[in-house]
Each structure stands twice: as C-alpha cells, then as structure tokens.
Design a protein around this motif. Structure first.
Motif, short mmCIF file in Angstrom:
data_model
loop_
_atom_site.label_atom_id
_atom_site.label_comp_id
_atom_site.label_asym_id
_atom_site.label_seq_id
_atom_site.Cartn_x
_atom_site.Cartn_y
_atom_site.Cartn_z
N UNK A 266 1.21 -1.66 0.16
CA UNK A 266 -0.07 0.39 -0.86
C UNK A 266 0.78 1.39 -0.14
N UNK A 267 1.64 1.00 0.52
CA UNK A 267 3.08 2.21 0.49
C UNK A 267 3.35 3.01 -0.59
N UNK A 268 4.06 1.58 -1.57
CA UNK A 268 4.31 2.11 -3.44
C UNK A 268 2.99 2.45 -3.86
N UNK A 269 1.70 2.14 -3.81
CA UNK A 269 0.42 2.41 -4.72
C UNK A 269 0.46 4.38 -3.47
N UNK A 270 1.02 4.38 -2.69
CA UNK A 270 0.45 5.74 -2.63
C UNK A 270 1.06 7.04 -2.55
N UNK A 271 2.61 6.30 -2.79
CA UNK A 271 3.78 7.01 -3.45
C UNK A 271 3.40 7.53 -4.68
N UNK A 272 3.12 6.08 -5.59
CA UNK A 272 2.91 6.82 -7.06
C UNK A 272 1.26 7.21 -7.26
N UNK A 273 0.42 7.33 -6.23
CA UNK A 273 -0.64 7.95 -6.22
C UNK A 273 -0.16 9.28 -6.33
N UNK A 331 -9.25 0.41 -0.23
CA UNK A 331 -8.98 0.08 -1.80
C UNK A 331 -8.59 2.15 -2.78
N UNK A 332 -8.76 2.21 -2.22
CA UNK A 332 -8.51 3.88 -2.98
C UNK A 332 -7.23 3.94 -2.25
N UNK A 333 -7.24 3.81 -0.83
CA UNK A 333 -5.74 4.26 0.12
C UNK A 333 -4.72 2.76 -0.40
N UNK A 334 -5.11 2.15 -1.34
CA UNK A 334 -4.11 1.08 -1.88
C UNK A 334 -3.98 -0.24 -0.46
N UNK A 335 -5.06 -0.76 -0.15
CA UNK A 335 -5.00 -1.51 0.76
C UNK A 335 -6.02 -2.95 -0.46
N UNK A 336 -5.58 -3.97 0.67
CA UNK A 336 -6.60 -4.95 -0.57
C UNK A 336 -7.49 -4.78 0.61
N UNK A 337 -8.93 -5.36 -0.38
CA UNK A 337 -9.87 -5.08 0.82
C UNK A 337 -10.22 -6.46 1.81
N UNK A 338 -10.20 -6.37 3.04
CA UNK A 338 -10.73 -7.53 3.64
C UNK A 338 -12.36 -8.55 3.85
N UNK A 339 -12.73 -7.22 2.92
CA UNK A 339 -14.31 -8.19 2.85
C UNK A 339 -14.09 -8.90 0.87
N UNK A 340 -15.05 -9.80 1.03
CA UNK A 340 -15.09 -10.87 -0.32
C UNK A 340 -16.02 -9.82 -0.98
N UNK A 345 -9.38 -3.99 -6.99
CA UNK A 345 -9.22 -3.22 -8.40
C UNK A 345 -8.30 -2.18 -8.39
N UNK A 346 -8.13 -1.10 -9.39
CA UNK A 346 -7.44 -0.15 -9.54
C UNK A 346 -7.56 0.87 -7.18
N UNK A 354 1.93 -2.17 -8.87
CA UNK A 354 2.00 -3.69 -7.96
C UNK A 354 0.65 -4.17 -8.48
N UNK A 355 0.96 -5.85 -8.49
CA UNK A 355 0.41 -6.54 -9.81
C UNK A 355 -0.78 -7.51 -8.53
N UNK A 356 -1.81 -6.60 -8.95
CA UNK A 356 -2.92 -7.75 -8.15
C UNK A 356 -2.90 -9.59 -8.31
N UNK A 357 -1.95 -10.15 -8.95
CA UNK A 357 -2.44 -11.26 -8.74
C UNK A 357 -1.06 -11.87 -8.79
#
Lengths: 564, 392
Positions: A266-273, A331-340, A345-346, A354-357
């Motif tokens: 999430x810190x990588x995503x935050x930096x790029x955003x 998710x908008x903050x770059x975390x993967x959600x804990x709710x299924x 997504x972006x 990041x690579x979601x896979x």
C-alpha cells in the motif's frame, strides 16, 4: 517430550521472544499521534482504538465518518478515538494497562499471537479473543522502476538471490550497465522492533537456506545462511522502527538515497498516487521465493475496562469498518479489501506499481525458537554502526531534572547498541569536549555508560560547533562499510558557536548521492529547545528529528537505537 | 504400548467424540425418515403470538457457526425490515464453543451450530445443570457435504489431479513442491489446509474422511485407526498441511482474499465453497470444487434455548426469527449461499440454483459413497492420534 510439556516450553520461548522483540517502541514515531481530531459529543460513549500506523490515513478518514453517524449504544452516541502507534508498542501498552484501549489493530497476526501468549502467561487469559482482518497488504521490495527494469523486471521474477548478487557486486549498479546509480543501497526496518523488518530477516534466512517452509534452527546456524544474510545486510543504509518512515525517506530522497526498501504494497501505491510524484515511479517486487502478508487483525480487548456498553460500541465500529463503503475506501488508499464483496481493482494495478495477481506464494511463519535464532544471527550479520553521541551539558540542562533524565535515556541507548558497533562520545556546553572517539563497544560499553551516567551541567550552548566537530570526525573514519550517524541532544538555542547554522548545513548536506551520508538524528529536549534548527539539521541529512521531554526521553533514545 | 505413548483424547476431544456419535445417529435418522424436524407447528400452520413493540426492541442473541455467516447476516437485515420490534445480534460460535458458552451461562437465545453432533451430550449436561430440557424448539436449517476447493489454474496444472486424500498426500509430499508437480517453482510448495479437528466440526470430519480413504473402507475399526502405516501417513500429511483454522468460513475467506499465496486447496463444507465461488471471481482466477470419496453429510440445526435468561418475549422473538429462516424465501436464499435447504420442498435443481449455475466449477448434486458411523472408540483414537501427530 510430552505434548503438554512441549506446549509449555513453546509458550515460554514465545514469551521470551516477545520480551526480546517488542519491549520497546516500534513501527512508529515515539510521540504517539494525536487522536483523530474530533470533539466527542457531551453525552457520548467514547471508545478507543489503537492501531498500526501504516493504515492511519484510511482509519482516520472512516472513523470521522463513523463518528458523524452518531451510532447509538445504550441510548448514547458512540464516539471513536483512533490513535496510531507502532504495532509492538500498542500491544505493549495495552498489555501493561498503560493504554486502556477497547480495540487493538496491529499490522499482523503475529502480534496478536504473541500478545495472547504473554497475556496467558501473566493472567491466564487472552488479551484479544477474536479478531477480524480489516485490510490486507503484502510485504514487498519497493524499487525504483528503472532499477527494477535493469534487473530484468517485469520479464524476470526477482528474488533475494538477485538482491544479494547486486549488494555484493563491487561495481554495484555498474554491473547492470548503470554506473551512474552508484552502489546498491538497501533499507529495511529493525527486525527486533518492526513487523516488516522481522519478516525481511526471515525471508533472507529462508532464501539463504533454499527453503520456503520447515525452517529449523539448524538451517539458521548454517554458515551459508549467515553469509547470505550478511551479504544483503551490508548494503543496508540504516535500519529504523517505522516502515512508513522508510517509505517517506525513500520517496523524498530518491534513488541516490535508497535503491530499494522493504515496505508494504500500500505504501508503494500511495507513493505512485501522491502529488507531487516521486522522482521515478516505484514498483512492488514480490520476491520469487515468497513473502508474508500484513493483515491488520482487529479485535476487542479482553480487559475489565471494556464494559458491556463499550464492547457493544466496539462491535458496532468493527462491523462498520468491514462494510462495503469503508472497504472500498481502503482500496482507494491502496489496501487490499478484507471483505470478499469488494473486488480487488485500481489502484492495485500496474499503473500504481502493483500486481493484483501477486504474491504467488508465501513463506511459512517459523516457530518461536527459529525466530529467536534468526534474531541472534542478525545481530552478528547486521551492518555495523559508528555512532557519535553528542550531548548538551549546558547550564540550562540542570533545570527541571533534565540532565538526570537525559543521562538515563543515553545510558539506555548505549545499552541497546550492538557489541559490533563503535561509539564516539562528546559533550558540549561553552565548547565541545570529546569523552572518547571510535571506541569498540564490545570492550568500551561499560566505561562509556559510566561516563554518561556521571555527566553534570554548566556553561553555554555551542551546538553548531559540536555538531560540526562530530561530523568532521566521522567523515575522517575510513571505514566505508559502517552506518555512520550522529545523535545530538540539545535543550536550547546556540549561544556561543563560531560556526553559523548556514555553514553547518552546507557542510553536512550530502547532495544527491545521499545513500552513504552521515545522518544526524536530533532531539529537541524540553520546551526551550531550538526545535526548528534541530529539525533543519536532521532533515538536511535525511535523518529524523525528535522532540522529547523528561517524561519520554528514554523512549526517544530507544527509537533512535532502532536505526542502527 | 506405554502410558506415555498411548493416544489419549483431551476433554475437548471426548466432547467431539460424543458429538460425532450423536450426530451420526441424528443424520441416519434424518435421512431415513426424510422429514424436516420441528417441535413447533410449521410456519403458517398456527398463528404464533406476535411480539408486541413496547417502545424498546426485544433483543435476542444468536450463536452461529461462521460457515452460515453470510446467509444469516442477510437474514438479520431482511428480518429487521419485517420485524422492527425484534433486534437480532449475531454471535459467531463454533459448534463446541457454542455449547460450552451456553453451559457457562452466556445468554444466547437461539443457537445454530454447524451440526447437531453435540446435541445429546449438550442436552445431558444441561439437564444436570438446569433440571430441564435445553430446547424450546429445534429445526434443521440446511445440509451440506464436504468438498475440496482448489484454485483452478493450479488444479489444472497438476499432472494427476487429486481425487482423494491419498492423492493429496502424495502432492504434499513432493519435496520440490510445485517445481516437481507442475514445473512452477514460483508457486512454492503445495499448500493444502483444513480446519482444526479439535476446534471445528469440519476439521474433525476431514480427519474421519482421511482415515476412511486411507483404508478404502466404508467402516472404520480400531485396528485400522491404530495401524502403524496409517499413523505414519497421517503424520506426514499433517506435517505438510499449510494451516489449521478454528473456523471453516474464516479459512475459506482467507483463501479467497490472499489467493494461492495462502492456500492452493482447502477441505471445507460444500456450502462454504459455493458461498465464496462468485466472490472469488476476478481475483486470482476461478475455483475448482471436487468431492472427496467417501464423503459425509453435515446438518445445520437451530435451537431456541429454554434457558432461565430467555424470557417468554425473547423465546417468541427467537422462534419468529426461526420461522423466518425456515420460510421459503430464506430457504431459497440459503440455497444461494450454497446450502441444500432443510425444507425438502425447496428444489435444488431448478434454474437459479447454484448447483445448476455453478456446475462448471465442479458442483454436483449426487454424492459419492457416504461413510458409515464410526464408533466412539475409533473416533477417540483417531483424534488422539492426530493430536500426537501434530503436537497441537
């Protein structure tokens, strides 16, 4: 060994490991953050959550929304006070009852497991009975995109073996056709204080042993593993207690400061955003050998201060965190959600590094015995440090018990340094005075602690002269394989130096090639300290500026010790 | 065998054994008689007394197994729309945990464990404590067998797709992991998991099925459970298990959220697999469901608790929530969440059923061979052998 005895043995080991690893501040600046700034209604039922600082931005945002809803429990509106701390620190505080939080939310489940083991040993019951993961993020190697591409990414999968090869290559980035990037400079947090630091160490040990699970103490003690770990650790710029701090420094300092650091995705995503963007895009490398997840388990504290009403309020808040809008916000903050229900997504995508896979596989969490062995290995394999401790002994330090508290904190600081480190010790009042230079701590620790313990205060404040003299001495140290740093404590403005502040700042500025710079950590001590000046000194060397008083100076020193 | 090495069941283990025995008896009765069970008139047969709104809502606490969480959360929200005077609070409790909580005085008003396996033992203990029967009403909410659920890409990459626990044991034992299994070293070791047999009904059921499969028998005897070859096989299998969770639902959720980095495959209830199939899409690829043979049924009972703390208004409120769960709308919703409805009148082969819509993932209506009831002694030694094998 009978199963019962084995269980008790493991519990004891776990308790020892906790005491070893998480007895001090971790993962966060020493000074706890202010609670999310919202006045509670007069009739509110106020509950408190202490949480790992990695998710501060998200949690503060959604907590503001929750408080605005005035959810009712027992006829009263619930108000949540959210306080960011380091994961280890928050567990320590709640276990000790210093922080009577209703909910805890550290960065990973390991903290809950270990906290419960410690709680059971002390009280017979768990600290936290049940938890729910509120957000997820994998541990990754964050690297500047051009550097990752020079290693073959994304065509090639990169692993710890590649990091080792680059760290050990005498030509550094020149071996990859990029001589302008200089040496490979690496960063991760202190494994004895930080979740991501410990996970980095374990990943290095696994890679050195050629395993992904079933790690044993015999594996850890193998010479090849020690060589592997040492090879990577020698490329480390410095350590630290906060993963977030590493991220900020890396993205602010650019490739000249750090080539790569172990962070959360999430810190990588935050930096790029972020705006402004860092000097180059950053990408998350998921080590091919496997990694760990940071899953932010959150649960209600099992202590008497959590009354029935407070428990109900805590449940309502936890339920709120897991609802779709809050998970979409995560998710908008770059975390993967804990709710299924919320799909990944972006911005969990290539555009944000990041690579979601990924990750493709994870490493098995080893036993407490193996973790303890890995820590012991790290102490001998880590990058050594040469630390200059520069202490203000001007007359004003005599006021309000400042000199006594500073002595205690500094003595504790020296105790935390590794026997393989070296120490230079200076005091300053009207003039700087060396008490010792380049002392091997293996033999000089006791004497140095005694010297610090006997300091007295008198005279004026030659801050600039003292810092410059210490800096010049460290510059003259020919050892290029050590972390070099100055720790300076002062309680007032400079009153007598011949060196001006501008001259000092010019001299200590490392320029663009800041990776090997001498860092100056500053402590603005007491209410009269020149905190702005000290902050400029620290930030010029991309180090950290602290504020402290007699009440928390020991914690400040302990946090600084995590950098070495 | 010396006392030091003889397998011994823990207290919890003994409770589980009783639970299995009671449950097997119940299941046999359930399927032979093939009628829904109820101690109350069927919904609609007689108009129950309405709970009168009295300014404040009647609050009831429902202890439930997490495998039903998503269905019950839906039910609570829908129920609140029609019965605003009743406030339902869901309290997650494993089967054994729920029984122990009730006996300890935790004020649950309705209890919906994963199976009725523990019913007889719980009722006997309750009788001793309260000199009364514990249940004011009971219903069978839904049925579900055990399945193995895999990430489809990884399942397809296997040279020999696993159909049995013996096949899975062979995969786990591969020393080079996925490198040897499918030429995919980046996938690490094959990571297979099941719930904790001492904490979860599905974990114990997994263990029972493993024993049946190893011996290729519909019925297990002591000699088979104590067989040295089986003990060695079980120890090796469990050494390679990637994770043991106290909760089947939580383990499946972790698999979906963390993908194959956490688990390549899990042994879970069919309902849990179905419930997560749609949400798993668009994350780490599709899931693949297989049915281990032999297999076993799990029922999902619900009991209105006849406890001193359960006031007449709360009992009535609990009963009304139970009516709601057994009504066709909620039963069809249970089907959406992967359960085979407890109400036989709700068909599972019609359009819209997940057994039709999700058949491409490997779901099927007919089960392979179903095991026969193991004896208490067999289960005791099986569980004790497992405890010794894993040291947990």
């Amino acid at each position: 060994m009978l199963p019962g005895m084995k269980a008790i043995f493991v519990l004891i080991i776990v308790a020892i490991v906790i005491a070893m690893f998480w007895s001090g501040p971790s993962e966060a600046p020493v000074a706890p953050s202010e609670p999310a700034v919202q006045a509670a209604p007069a009739d509110a039922l106020t509950i408190r959550i202490v949480y790992g600082s990695e998710k501060q931005a998200w949690l503060e945002a959604v907590t503001t929304d929750f408080n605005a809803r005035r959810v009712q429990v027992a006829g009263k509106p619930v108000h949540v006070e959210a306080v960011a701390k380091g994961s280890g620190e928050l567990i320590d505080d709640v276990l000790a009852g210093r922080d009577q939080a209703d909910l805890v939310s550290p960065a990973s489940a390991a903290f809950i497991t270990l906290a419960n083991a410690q709680s059971r040993a002390a009280t017979g019951g768990d600290l936290v009975a049940k938890t729910e993961n509120v957000v997820l993020s994998p541990v990754v190697i964050a690297m500047w995109k051009p550097m990752a591409e020079a290693l073959g990414w994304p065509r090639e999968r990169i692993g710890w073996g590649d990091i080792l090869a680059l760290a050990q290559h005498p030509q550094g980035w020149a071996s990859k056709g990029q001589p302008q990037w200089g040496r490979f400079r690496f960063g991760h947090t202190h494994p004895e204080f930080s979740n991501s630091g410990l996970q980095t160490l374990l990943a290095e040990v696994y890679a050195g042993a050629g395993k992904q699970g079933g790690l044993t103490t015999a594996d850890v003690s193998a010479p090849a593993v020690a060589t592997f770990v040492q090879g990577i650790e020698r490329a480390v710029v410095h350590y630290g207690s906060s993963t977030g701090f590493f991220a900020k420094r890396m993205f602010a300092g650019g490739p000249g400061y750090l080539s790569a650091a172990v962070l959360y995705e999430n810190l990588v995503i935050e930096a790029n955003a972020a705006t402004p963007k860092p000097s180059f895009p950053v990408v998350a490398i998921y080590p091919k050998e496997g990694t760990f997840w940071s899953d932010h388990p959150t649960g209600i504290v099992e202590r008497p201060w959590v009354t029935g009403e407070r428990r109900q309020a805590a449940q309502a808040y936890l339920k709120f965190l897991l609802e779709r809008p809050q998970q979409e916000a995560a998710l908008r903050f770059g975390f993967r959600p804990a709710a299924v229900e919320v799909a990944v997504a972006a911005p969990i995508d290539a555009a944000h590094g990041a690579d979601p896979q990924e990750p493709s596989t994870t490493l098995e969490t080893p036993s407490a015995e193996v973790i303890a062995a890995a820590i012991t290995l790290w102490r001998s394999a880590k990058k050594p440090a040469h630390v200059a401790l520069v202490l203000d002994t001007s007359g004003s330090m005599e006021e309000d018990g400042k000199i006594a508290a500073a002595r205690d904190g500094a003595v504790e600081f020296l105790g935390l340094l590794n026997p393989g480190d070296r120490l230079s010790l200076m005091t300053f009042s009207s003039t700087p005075q060396w008490l010792g230079q380049n002392l091997p701590l293996a033999s000089a620790k006791a004497q140095s602690m005694a010297q610090v313990g006997g300091l007295i205060a008198s005279g004026k404040t030659a801050l600039n002269d003292a810092v410059l003299q210490a800096f010049t001495a460290l510059q003259a140290d020919p050892d290029q394989g050590a972390i070099k740093a100055i720790v300076v404590l002062s309680d007032g403005a400079d009153t007598t130096s011949t060196t001006t502040l501008e001259t000092l700042l010019t001299r200590i500025d490392p320029g663009p090639e800041s990776g090997g710079a001498i860092r100056i950590f500053t402590i603005a001590y007491g209410k009269d300290a020149a905190s702005d000046v000290l902050k400029r000194i620290a930030e010029t060397t991309q180090a950290k500026a602290y504020k402290g008083g007699t009440g928390d100076i020991r914690l400040v020193f302990r946090d600084i010790a995590t950098f070495f | 065998m010396s006392d030091d090495t003889a397998p011994k069941a823990t207290l919890l283990g003994k409770l589980v054994i009783l639970l299995v025995l009671a449950g097997c008896g119940y299941l046999a009765w359930h399927f032979l008689i093939a009628k829904p069970t109820s101690t109350e008139p069927a919904p609609g047969a007689a108009a129950p007394t309405r709970v009168q709104p009295s300014g404040t809502a009647t609050r009831i606490a429902v202890g439930y197994g997490t495998e039903k969480e998503r269905w019950l959360k839906w039910a609570v929200e829908e129920f609140a729309k029609t019965e605003p005077a009743i406030q339902v609070e869901l309290v997650a409790k494993g089967s054994l945990e729920g029984a122990q909580a009730l006996l300890a005085g935790e004020q649950l008003h309705l209890w919906a464990p994963a199976s009725s396996l523990y019913t007889a033992t719980f009722a006997a203990d309750w009788q001793v404590k309260h000199a009364a029967t514990p249940f004011a009403r009971s219903e069978t909410l839904a049925l579900t067998p055990m399945v193995c659920v895999w990430w489809a890409e990884r399942f397809a990459a296997l040279k020999k797709p696993p159909q049995t626990f013996r096949d899975i044991a062979t995969l786990i034992a591969e020393p080079t992991g996925w490198a040897g299994l499918a030429g995919k070293p980046e996938w690490g070791f094959l990571k297979f998991g099941h719930a904790h047999p001492n904490q979860s009904n599905s974990g114990l059921m997994s263990l029972v099925l493993m024993a049946h499969d190893y011996h290729q028998a519909r019925q297990l005897g002591m000699a088979q459970v104590m067989d040295a070859g089986f003990q060695t096989w079980l120890t090796a299998f469990e050494k390679g298990v990637a994770g043991l969770s106290h909760s089947t639902g939580a383990q499946m959720k972790e698999m979906v959220l963390k993908g194959p980095s956490a688990y390549d495959g899990l042994c879970v209830y069919e309902s849990v697999a179905i419930d997560f199939l749609r949400n798993a899409q668009g994350r780490w690829g599709d899931l693949r469901v297989t049915y281990p043979a032999p297999n076993a049924w799990n029922d999902n009972p619900a009991y209105v608790i006849a406890a001193p703390w359960n006031s007449p208004a709360q009992r009535e409120a609990a009963s009304r929530f139970l009516d709601f769960l057994m009504a066709p709308t909620a039963q069809r919703k249970a089907l959406d969440h992967g359960f085979r409805p407890g109400d036989p009148a709700v068909p599972i082969k019609e359009a819209g059923s997940p057994f039709i819509e999700l058949a491409k993932y490997g779901l099927r209506v007919d089960l392979p061979q179903v095991i026969e009831q193991p004896s208490g002694e067999v289960i005791a030694n099986l569980l004790a052998g497992w405890q010794r094998a894993v040291g947990r």
